[in-house]
Scaffold this active site. Sequence first.
Site, PDB file in Angstrom:
ATOM      1  N   ASN A  37      48.524   4.672 -12.089  1.00  0.00           N
ATOM      2  CA  ASN A  37      48.926   4.804 -10.682  1.00  0.00           C
ATOM      3  C   ASN A  37      49.997   5.872 -10.498  1.00  0.00           C
ATOM      4  O   ASN A  37      50.660   5.921  -9.463  1.00  0.00           O
ATOM      5  CB  ASN A  37      49.477   3.469 -10.163  1.00  0.00           C
ATOM      6  CG  ASN A  37      48.424   2.388 -10.202  1.00  0.00           C
ATOM      7  OD1 ASN A  37      47.268   2.634  -9.899  1.00  0.00           O
ATOM      8  ND2 ASN A  37      48.816   1.180 -10.573  1.00  0.00           N
ATOM      9  N   HIS A 123      46.366  -7.664  -1.807  1.00  0.00           N
ATOM     10  CA  HIS A 123      46.743  -7.791  -3.214  1.00  0.00           C
ATOM     11  C   HIS A 123      47.171  -9.219  -3.575  1.00  0.00           C
ATOM     12  O   HIS A 123      47.694  -9.957  -2.739  1.00  0.00           O
ATOM     13  CB  HIS A 123      47.906  -6.831  -3.479  1.00  0.00           C
ATOM     14  CG  HIS A 123      48.263  -6.688  -4.916  1.00  0.00           C
ATOM     15  ND1 HIS A 123      49.380  -7.266  -5.465  1.00  0.00           N
ATOM     16  CD2 HIS A 123      47.638  -6.026  -5.925  1.00  0.00           C
ATOM     17  CE1 HIS A 123      49.444  -6.953  -6.745  1.00  0.00           C
ATOM     18  NE2 HIS A 123      48.410  -6.203  -7.052  1.00  0.00           N
ATOM     19  N   GLU A 167      47.451  -3.923   3.887  1.00  0.00           N
ATOM     20  CA  GLU A 167      47.889  -2.779   3.072  1.00  0.00           C
ATOM     21  C   GLU A 167      47.538  -1.511   3.836  1.00  0.00           C
ATOM     22  O   GLU A 167      46.700  -1.540   4.738  1.00  0.00           O
ATOM     23  CB  GLU A 167      47.172  -2.802   1.717  1.00  0.00           C
ATOM     24  CG  GLU A 167      47.556  -4.001   0.885  1.00  0.00           C
ATOM     25  CD  GLU A 167      46.783  -4.123  -0.425  1.00  0.00           C
ATOM     26  OE1 GLU A 167      46.329  -3.095  -0.965  1.00  0.00           O
ATOM     27  OE2 GLU A 167      46.628  -5.263  -0.897  1.00  0.00           O
ATOM     28  N   SER A 171      44.085  -0.947  -2.832  1.00  0.00           N
ATOM     29  CA  SER A 171      44.199  -0.531  -4.224  1.00  0.00           C
ATOM     30  C   SER A 171      42.881  -0.480  -4.977  1.00  0.00           C
ATOM     31  O   SER A 171      42.789   0.199  -5.999  1.00  0.00           O
ATOM     32  CB  SER A 171      45.151  -1.469  -4.955  1.00  0.00           C
ATOM     33  OG  SER A 171      44.722  -2.801  -4.828  1.00  0.00           O
ATOM     34  N   ASP A 197      51.840  -3.175   3.430  1.00  0.00           N
ATOM     35  CA  ASP A 197      52.133  -2.864   2.030  1.00  0.00           C
ATOM     36  C   ASP A 197      51.669  -1.428   1.759  1.00  0.00           C
ATOM     37  O   ASP A 197      50.470  -1.129   1.819  1.00  0.00           O
ATOM     38  CB  ASP A 197      51.397  -3.872   1.138  1.00  0.00           C
ATOM     39  CG  ASP A 197      51.651  -3.651  -0.347  1.00  0.00           C
ATOM     40  OD1 ASP A 197      51.906  -2.494  -0.750  1.00  0.00           O
ATOM     41  OD2 ASP A 197      51.564  -4.620  -1.106  1.00  0.00           O
ATOM     42  N   HIS A 200      50.393   1.972  -2.524  1.00  0.00           N
ATOM     43  CA  HIS A 200      49.597   3.099  -3.028  1.00  0.00           C
ATOM     44  C   HIS A 200      49.734   4.350  -2.172  1.00  0.00           C
ATOM     45  O   HIS A 200      49.027   5.331  -2.396  1.00  0.00           O
ATOM     46  CB  HIS A 200      48.129   2.669  -3.156  1.00  0.00           C
ATOM     47  CG  HIS A 200      47.984   1.569  -4.148  1.00  0.00           C
ATOM     48  ND1 HIS A 200      47.855   1.802  -5.493  1.00  0.00           N
ATOM     49  CD2 HIS A 200      48.031   0.221  -3.990  1.00  0.00           C
ATOM     50  CE1 HIS A 200      47.800   0.647  -6.132  1.00  0.00           C
ATOM     51  NE2 HIS A 200      47.911  -0.331  -5.246  1.00  0.00           N
ATOM     52  N   LYS A 231      54.503   3.219  -8.866  1.00  0.00           N
ATOM     53  CA  LYS A 231      53.255   3.990  -8.839  1.00  0.00           C
ATOM     54  C   LYS A 231      53.609   5.481  -8.718  1.00  0.00           C
ATOM     55  O   LYS A 231      54.048   6.072  -9.703  1.00  0.00           O
ATOM     56  CB  LYS A 231      52.360   3.441  -7.739  1.00  0.00           C
ATOM     57  CG  LYS A 231      52.090   1.932  -7.992  1.00  0.00           C
ATOM     58  CD  LYS A 231      51.198   1.287  -7.019  1.00  0.00           C
ATOM     59  CE  LYS A 231      51.251  -0.231  -7.106  1.00  0.00           C
ATOM     60  NZ  LYS A 231      50.872  -0.824  -8.394  1.00  0.00           N
TER      61      LYS A 231
HETATM   62  N1  PLP Z   1      51.130  -4.371  -3.704  1.00  0.00           N
HETATM   63  C1  PLP Z   1      50.003  -3.723  -4.025  1.00  0.00           C
HETATM   64  C2  PLP Z   1      49.053  -3.332  -2.942  1.00  0.00           C
HETATM   65  C3  PLP Z   1      49.716  -3.418  -5.363  1.00  0.00           C
HETATM   66  O1  PLP Z   1      48.591  -2.788  -5.681  1.00  0.00           O
HETATM   67  C4  PLP Z   1      50.642  -3.812  -6.361  1.00  0.00           C
HETATM   68  C5  PLP Z   1      50.443  -3.501  -7.795  1.00  0.00           C
HETATM   69  O2  PLP Z   1      49.441  -3.170  -8.288  1.00  0.00           O
HETATM   70  C6  PLP Z   1      51.785  -4.493  -5.974  1.00  0.00           C
HETATM   71  C7  PLP Z   1      52.008  -4.749  -4.645  1.00  0.00           C
HETATM   72  C8  PLP Z   1      52.772  -4.955  -7.000  1.00  0.00           C
HETATM   73  O3  PLP Z   1      53.664  -3.958  -7.285  1.00  0.00           O
HETATM   74  P1  PLP Z   1      54.476  -3.950  -8.660  1.00  0.00           P
HETATM   75  O4  PLP Z   1      53.555  -3.399  -9.684  1.00  0.00           O
HETATM   76  O5  PLP Z   1      55.673  -3.108  -8.384  1.00  0.00           O
HETATM   77  O6  PLP Z   1      54.835  -5.375  -8.962  1.00  0.00           O
END
Ligand code: PLP
Length: 377
Positions: A37, A123, A167, A171, A197, A200, A231
Amino acid sequence: MEYKVFENILDEYNSAGRLRHLPQALLAEGVTDFSSNDYLGLAERSDLTVEFLRQIKEPRFTSAASRLLALHQESYAALEAQLENDYGKPALLFNSGYHLNTGCVSAIGALPGTVIVSDKLVHASIIDGIRLSKAPFRRFRHNDVKSLRAELAKAAEEGERILLVVESIYSMDGDIAPLKDFVALKEEYPNLMLYVDEAHAVGVRGRFGLGVCEELDIIDKVDVIAGTFGKACSSVGAFAAVNQTLKVFLLNSSRSFIFSTALPPVNVQFTRFILSHIKAMNKERAHLAQISQRFRYGLETITHQKSVSSSQIVPLMAWSNEKALKISAKLREAGIIALPIRKPTVPAGTERIRFSLNASMDERDIDDVLNKIEHVL
Ligand code: PLP
């Protein structure tokens, strides 16, 4: 202690082809990594690491306490101030995106009268936050405003406030939510809180790399912008950009914030350093967008399927566990690391290979991977 029950479960996973393993050291000479990522390619930029370390006088590798008890607050306060300056609203740091979503969604959701509505594909960290909140919960069809409207109408009957969690860039599909439509719904539902969120999208989208909300000019219309640093920022940690009341509420009620040791100050300083570079990386963002488009078109030509993606994350649909494993293994033999994504990360029957591109790749890398994909399919 009897471990048979655990062994049985592992056997079940194994027979279903779902037993996970930690990857072996995969990167070797001549191998291209499409699984990380690190969208701007910054994790491999040793020049940046060297420059950062040169500036740091006394690196602290632990905070030795949770944020509410840590004595050295300077690095956190400085990063929060920088984020506040960039987003135009206060920010609160979290140890990771997982802490952020479980902590914020559960805290807001636990308020009596909150009903949570979320996209079906959010997620796992958001889903866990929803579960922890114990709030009434509704899901709408992925990115489908009509389906969202139907759920909102029901949610409005059930509670006093609706927390809508989505989001910006998804992802596993790389598609982008119709955020402007969601913002417009706030007119109809004055007690709708919009939580986006941007894990990405931070670093990758928007003029200053603040995310899709910046690109769409809706930062001030979104109640919670959730961003992560693990990421495109090649660091660790996360933040919520919110209004001042919500910031104080979250630092008083988000259990993942209160009951976890704060990130090492040196990491927080690194994030701040990287963010100040990322702001000016428009050339890298434009290049990433251009190679992503080239890859998506190439994949569409090979598969005769329209890509759902409009970002640097591009899925190649396999539609079964076995096929996803097979394609990924064959690509690996050909020097391409692109991992199979399977249940429970995505629903059964939608297994895929997830390609994530980064700005250090060039058109030759894209044409090379397309060539290899064509051979293994
Ligand atoms: N939110 C989304 C959309 C994600 O894809 C991810 C991780 O893959 C997270 C939150 C979690 O983030 P972190 O890896 O910093 O715990």
